[in-house]
Design a protein around this motif. Structure first.
Motif, PDB file in Angstrom:
ATOM      1  N   ASN A 208       0.601  -0.724   0.079  1.00 60.84           N
ATOM      2  CA  ASN A 208      -0.107   0.242   0.073  1.00 60.84           C
ATOM      3  C   ASN A 208       1.103   1.432  -0.134  1.00 60.84           C
ATOM      4  N   TRP A 209       1.002   1.894  -0.881  1.00 62.97           N
ATOM      5  CA  TRP A 209       2.121   3.411  -1.111  1.00 62.97           C
ATOM      6  C   TRP A 209       1.987   3.869  -0.059  1.00 62.97           C
ATOM      7  N   GLY A 210       0.968   4.816   0.347  1.00 66.68           N
ATOM      8  CA  GLY A 210       0.456   5.571   1.406  1.00 66.68           C
ATOM      9  C   GLY A 210       1.485   4.885   2.778  1.00 66.68           C
ATOM     10  N   ARG A 211       0.942   3.915   3.073  1.00 67.82           N
ATOM     11  CA  ARG A 211       0.969   3.676   4.695  1.00 67.82           C
ATOM     12  C   ARG A 211       2.811   3.253   3.990  1.00 67.82           C
ATOM     13  N   SER A 212       3.268   3.122   3.342  1.00 62.41           N
ATOM     14  CA  SER A 212       4.907   2.726   3.265  1.00 62.41           C
ATOM     15  C   SER A 212       5.612   4.187   3.282  1.00 62.41           C
ATOM     16  N   VAL A 213       5.401   4.962   3.060  1.00 63.03           N
ATOM     17  CA  VAL A 213       5.370   6.260   2.580  1.00 63.03           C
ATOM     18  C   VAL A 213       5.619   6.700   3.717  1.00 63.03           C
ATOM     19  N   ILE A 214       4.363   6.483   4.693  1.00 63.42           N
ATOM     20  CA  ILE A 214       4.050   7.179   6.257  1.00 63.42           C
ATOM     21  C   ILE A 214       4.592   6.069   7.131  1.00 63.42           C
ATOM     22  N   GLU A 215       5.449   5.125   6.474  1.00 67.17           N
ATOM     23  CA  GLU A 215       6.173   4.924   7.753  1.00 67.17           C
ATOM     24  C   GLU A 215       7.622   5.159   7.630  1.00 67.17           C
ATOM     25  N   GLN A 216       7.992   5.512   6.374  1.00 64.78           N
ATOM     26  CA  GLN A 216       9.555   5.849   5.869  1.00 64.78           C
ATOM     27  C   GLN A 216       9.764   7.326   6.240  1.00 64.78           C
ATOM     28  N   ARG A 217       8.306   8.127   5.547  1.00 63.73           N
ATOM     29  CA  ARG A 217       8.428   9.726   5.787  1.00 63.73           C
ATOM     30  C   ARG A 217       9.454   9.645   4.627  1.00 63.73           C
ATOM     31  N   ARG A 218       9.548   9.377   3.660  1.00 68.27           N
ATOM     32  CA  ARG A 218       9.825   9.402   1.769  1.00 68.27           C
ATOM     33  C   ARG A 218       9.016   8.703   0.921  1.00 68.27           C
ATOM     34  N   PRO A 219       8.781   9.693   0.097  1.00 66.76           N
ATOM     35  CA  PRO A 219       7.809   9.499  -0.825  1.00 66.76           C
ATOM     36  C   PRO A 219       9.023   7.744  -1.532  1.00 66.76           C
ATOM     37  N   GLU A 220       9.409   7.929  -1.406  1.00 66.16           N
ATOM     38  CA  GLU A 220      10.549   6.830  -2.587  1.00 66.16           C
ATOM     39  C   GLU A 220      10.136   5.885  -1.559  1.00 66.16           C
ATOM     40  N   ALA A 221      10.344   6.275  -0.698  1.00 66.83           N
ATOM     41  CA  ALA A 221       9.428   4.016   0.458  1.00 66.83           C
ATOM     42  C   ALA A 221       8.556   3.531  -0.751  1.00 66.83           C
ATOM     43  N   GLY A 222       7.772   3.607  -1.082  1.00 61.14           N
ATOM     44  CA  GLY A 222       6.766   3.059  -1.818  1.00 61.14           C
ATOM     45  C   GLY A 222       6.907   2.468  -2.663  1.00 61.14           C
ATOM     46  N   ARG A 223       7.966   2.909  -4.378  1.00 57.87           N
ATOM     47  CA  ARG A 223       8.249   2.081  -4.880  1.00 57.87           C
ATOM     48  C   ARG A 223       9.802   1.375  -4.660  1.00 57.87           C
ATOM     49  N   GLU A 224      10.214   1.533  -3.330  1.00 57.73           N
ATOM     50  CA  GLU A 224      11.508   0.766  -2.770  1.00 57.73           C
ATOM     51  C   GLU A 224      10.714  -0.682  -2.278  1.00 57.73           C
ATOM     52  N   HIS A 225       9.500  -0.560  -2.088  1.00 64.96           N
ATOM     53  CA  HIS A 225       8.711  -1.652  -1.373  1.00 64.96           C
ATOM     54  C   HIS A 225       8.534  -2.650  -2.566  1.00 64.96           C
ATOM     55  N   ILE A 226       8.329  -1.965  -2.952  1.00 64.05           N
ATOM     56  CA  ILE A 226       7.564  -2.714  -4.466  1.00 64.05           C
ATOM     57  C   ILE A 226       8.616  -3.767  -5.098  1.00 64.05           C
ATOM     58  N   THR A 227       9.449  -2.684  -4.465  1.00 62.44           N
ATOM     59  CA  THR A 227      10.702  -3.259  -6.035  1.00 62.44           C
ATOM     60  C   THR A 227      11.731  -4.837  -5.341  1.00 62.44           C
ATOM     61  N   TYR A 228      11.425  -4.285  -4.042  1.00 59.93           N
ATOM     62  CA  TYR A 228      12.350  -5.668  -2.647  1.00 59.93           C
ATOM     63  C   TYR A 228      11.406  -6.826  -3.095  1.00 59.93           C
ATOM     64  N   LEU A 229      10.073  -6.257  -2.885  1.00 58.19           N
ATOM     65  CA  LEU A 229       9.259  -7.672  -2.924  1.00 58.19           C
ATOM     66  C   LEU A 229       8.924  -7.877  -4.316  1.00 58.19           C
ATOM     67  N   ARG A 230       8.951  -7.136  -5.428  1.00 57.87           N
ATOM     68  CA  ARG A 230       9.407  -8.125  -6.865  1.00 57.87           C
ATOM     69  C   ARG A 230      11.032  -8.284  -6.716  1.00 57.87           C
ATOM     70  N   ASP A 231      11.376  -8.147  -6.704  1.00 57.59           N
ATOM     71  CA  ASP A 231      13.297  -8.897  -7.129  1.00 57.59           C
ATOM     72  C   ASP A 231      13.091 -10.162  -5.784  1.00 57.59           C
ATOM     73  N   ARG A 232      11.869 -10.571  -4.951  1.00 61.11           N
ATOM     74  CA  ARG A 232      12.156 -11.422  -3.876  1.00 61.11           C
ATOM     75  C   ARG A 232      11.193 -12.617  -4.370  1.00 61.11           C
ATOM     76  N   GLY A 233       9.978 -12.170  -5.418  1.00 59.54           N
ATOM     77  CA  GLY A 233       9.047 -13.390  -6.239  1.00 59.54           C
ATOM     78  C   GLY A 233       8.076 -13.036  -5.244  1.00 59.54           C
ATOM     79  N   LEU A 234       7.972 -12.106  -4.141  1.00 59.79           N
ATOM     80  CA  LEU A 234       6.714 -12.216  -3.248  1.00 59.79           C
ATOM     81  C   LEU A 234       5.707 -11.310  -3.688  1.00 59.79           C
TER      82      LEU A 234
END
Length: 352
Positions: A208-234
């Motif tokens: 959830n883009w908003g929840r990832s960004v709320i966690e990190q207080r950075r708008p890049e966090a949403g993309r970073e979390h997506i990339t992290y999970l895609r790279d792991r096939g999850l």
């Protein structure tokens, strides 16, 4: 009837975040709202909130509103948060035996609701059940090992064709007042991967883009979390839901209140049939911009391999039914403008 033109990405809509029933129960207004959402071009179906039933006011009424060909994702987050208010140990990641058992019983209730929805439509219409790693991860209240144990048990249950997916909520971060405060992404991913390897169930995770960004207080966090999970096939889904670093009409800064995206820059061009009239609906202070949506969808990659795509936004305070629908419609238009060309994209119970 939901429409999923082959030229556009099909989106599951978390319409409950903008529904008239948030401020009072009027079945006529609610019915008009749902029918209007289903009629929007590119809507594949709904993300349905489970609190103990599939509609907080009238589940039987809700089921009668559903088109025959829609697809659904059932989310347990509203019921999870309500139960945490009564029992701080409640959750699938709880190190309390009673708290974890209560959460498993709650998931069983949610799966019973999945079966009711499927029976009503006469087919496996629910593609995924979204789970969450409650409770708040303070001290030793939650652990990846407990979450893995819960998922391993759930894999043995009848899910009626629904894929079990874990939606990442904001983790507990020192110095931040959390919205949810659950386990971190890496700990969740480890538990999900171990459970999948042990059981063969196709567990996945949703960002959830908003929840990832709320966690990190950075708008890049949403993309970073997506990339992290895609790279792991999850990666099993992406939810476009915004937030803001300042107070807005939707709530305080960094609140999990489903802020709509920012209006696209007037200079940005798009397909001629995707017109946006954003006055009073989209939120200029939102960190969810069309550029960030583009980056996230590119990072997520192709459908259906990487799950579903969803939109969940609130409507302005005191909004009419028409304004509530407009909040969703304009967000959908922004998302479609940002979406890559979805060649042969479709949501199916087998693929989502």
């Amino acid at each position: 009837m939901p429409s999923t033109s082959p030229a556009r990405t099909p989106y599951v809509i978390g319409a409950y975040a903008a529904a008239p029933s948030l401020v009072g129960w009027d079945p006529v207004a609610e019915g008009k709202f749902l029918a209007s959402v289903f009629a929007l071009e590119g809507v594949a179906g709904l993300e349905v909130p489970f609190t103990g039933k599939l509609h907080k006011e009238d589940e039987a009424w809700f089921l009668r509103q559903l088109p025959d060909d829609a697809r659904f994702v059932v989310t347990t987050i509203p019921g999870t948060m309500a139960r945490l208010q009564a029992d701080q140990s409640f959750g699938l990641a709880s190190t309390s035996a009673s708290g974890r058992r209560s959460a498993l019983d709650f998931v069983q209730d949610a799966l019973d609701s999945v079966k009711r929805l499927n029976r009503h439509l006469g087919r496996p219409a629910v593609v995924a059940l979204e789970l969450h790693a409650a409770p708040v991860a303070a001290g030793d209240a939650a652990s990846a090992a407990a979450l893995e144990a819960s998922l391993t048990e759930l894999a043995r249950w009848d899910t009626a064709g629904a894929r079990l997916v874990l939606e990442h909520c904001d983790a507990l971060i020192p110095g931040h007042v959390p919205a949810k405060g659950f386990l971190g992404l890496e700990a969740e991913a480890e538990a999900v991967q171990r459970a999948a390897d042990a059981t063969g169930h196709p567990f996945g995770m949703v960002v959830n883009w908003g929840r990832s960004v709320i966690e990190q207080r950075r708008p890049e966090a949403g993309r970073e979390h997506i990339t992290y999970l895609r790279d792991r096939g999850l990666l099993a889904g992406v939810v476009l839901s915004g937030c803001a670093s300042v107070d807005t009409r939707y709530g305080p800064a960094w609140a999990d209140v489903h802020v709509p995206p920012a209006p696209p820059e007037s200079a940005r061009s798009g397909p001629s049939d995707l017109t946006i009239s954003s006055e009073g609906v989209l939120e200029p202070a939102s960190l969810l911009t069309i550029g960030r949506i583009e980056e996230c969808l590119e990072a997520a990659g192709p459908l259906p391999k990487t799950g579903f795509r969803a939109i969940k936004v609130a409507a302005p305070p005191n909004a009419s039914v028409e304004e509530r629908v407009a909040a969703i419609a304009q967000t959908l238009t922004v998302a479609q403008r940002a979406s890559p060309d979805p060649t042969a994209l479709a949501i199916s119970a087998d693929d989502a």
